[in-house]
Design a protein around this motif. Structure first.
Motif, PDB file in Angstrom:
ATOM      1  N   VAL A  68      -9.468 -20.439  44.436  1.00  0.00           N
ATOM      2  CA  VAL A  68     -10.488 -19.973  44.916  1.00  0.00           C
ATOM      3  C   VAL A  68      -9.865 -21.225  46.246  1.00  0.00           C
ATOM      4  CG1 VAL A  68     -12.572 -20.944  45.787  1.00  0.00           C
ATOM      5  CG2 VAL A  68     -12.763 -19.782  44.441  1.00  0.00           C
ATOM      6  N   VAL A 109     -16.180 -15.284  51.976  1.00  0.00           N
ATOM      7  CA  VAL A 109     -15.487 -15.291  50.347  1.00  0.00           C
ATOM      8  C   VAL A 109     -16.204 -15.513  49.151  1.00  0.00           C
ATOM      9  CG1 VAL A 109     -13.039 -15.310  48.911  1.00  0.00           C
ATOM     10  CG2 VAL A 109     -13.511 -15.468  51.463  1.00  0.00           C
ATOM     11  N   GLU A 110     -16.181 -13.362  47.930  1.00  0.00           N
ATOM     12  CA  GLU A 110     -16.617 -13.670  47.358  1.00  0.00           C
ATOM     13  C   GLU A 110     -15.867 -13.326  45.593  1.00  0.00           C
ATOM     14  OE1 GLU A 110     -20.467 -10.993  46.900  1.00  0.00           O
ATOM     15  OE2 GLU A 110     -19.939 -10.595  48.773  1.00  0.00           O
ATOM     16  N   ASN A 111     -15.838 -13.589  44.570  1.00  0.00           N
ATOM     17  CA  ASN A 111     -16.075 -12.801  43.706  1.00  0.00           C
ATOM     18  C   ASN A 111     -15.666 -11.137  43.866  1.00  0.00           C
ATOM     19  OD1 ASN A 111     -14.357 -14.898  41.813  1.00  0.00           O
ATOM     20  ND2 ASN A 111     -16.166 -15.104  41.365  1.00  0.00           N
ATOM     21  N   TYR A 112     -14.589 -10.632  43.055  1.00  0.00           N
ATOM     22  CA  TYR A 112     -14.246  -9.627  43.828  1.00  0.00           C
ATOM     23  C   TYR A 112     -15.829  -8.529  42.654  1.00  0.00           C
ATOM     24  CZ  TYR A 112     -12.939  -3.807  42.439  1.00  0.00           C
ATOM     25  OH  TYR A 112     -13.111  -2.990  42.528  1.00  0.00           O
ATOM     26  N   GLU A 137      -7.036 -12.727  38.438  1.00  0.00           N
ATOM     27  CA  GLU A 137      -8.549 -13.224  39.259  1.00  0.00           C
ATOM     28  C   GLU A 137      -9.011 -12.455  41.227  1.00  0.00           C
ATOM     29  OE1 GLU A 137     -12.794 -15.863  39.393  1.00  0.00           O
ATOM     30  OE2 GLU A 137     -10.512 -16.540  39.128  1.00  0.00           O
ATOM     31  N   PHE A 139     -10.890 -10.676  44.702  1.00  0.00           N
ATOM     32  CA  PHE A 139     -11.597 -11.639  45.397  1.00  0.00           C
ATOM     33  C   PHE A 139     -11.817 -11.113  47.149  1.00  0.00           C
ATOM     34  CE2 PHE A 139      -9.339 -15.166  43.459  1.00  0.00           C
ATOM     35  CZ  PHE A 139     -10.848 -15.978  42.600  1.00  0.00           C
TER      36      PHE A 139
END
Length: 147
Positions: A68, A109-112, A137, A139
């Motif tokens: 991040v 922006v966020e986690n997938y 990870e 995104f």
């Protein structure tokens, strides 16, 4: 016959105007990429209720420390005014505006795994294909024009 032709012309005009919705230029979307942040795929979507078209980018960060932070650094270095999420549980990690003075575009922006596919099934289909072979990870960055 004339009424049918007029109706068809009106429908074509409506579809044409909907298809020419304001969007985000490719170079703005590409600003999310750097040495440590990669765009795996992009997709565009405009909901019929919106007056604009969003661009979605599936991101992979190669950092082992803080992906991040790498995404934040990449966007900041490209001229984005970025803010970290306040932790209200909605999944949002980062948000921002570009350019910093008189912004024309926004990004979130966020986690997938937190990305909501209900409104964008075709975007999710594209992302699922691109995410299959990645163990890092992932995104989702959503770019939108300010209209």
């Amino acid at each position: 016959m004339g009424v049918v032709v007029a109706g068809l012309a009106a429908a074509v005009a409506a579809i044409s105007s909907w298809a020419d919705l304001p969007g985000v230029p490719t170079d703005v979307t590409k600003s999310a990429a750097s040495e440590h942040v990669h765009i795996l795929t992009e997709a565009r979507n405009a909901s019929p209720g919106n007056d604009w078209e969003n661009t979605y980018a599936l991101l992979s960060a190669t950092s082992t420390d803080s992906p991040v932070a790498d995404i934040e650094k990449t966007l900041r270095s490209a001229g984005w005014n970025i803010h970290r999420d306040g932790g209200d549980g909605d999944g949002l990690l980062l948000s921002g505006d570009f350019p910093t003075k008189l912004p024309k575009y926004g990004v979130s922006v966020e986690n997938y795994n937190d990305f909501n596919c209900l409104d964008t099934p075709e975007v999710c289909d594209e992302f699922e294909k691109a995410a299959r072979d990645h163990d890092r990870e992932l995104f989702v960055a959503v770019f939108m024009p300010y209209v």
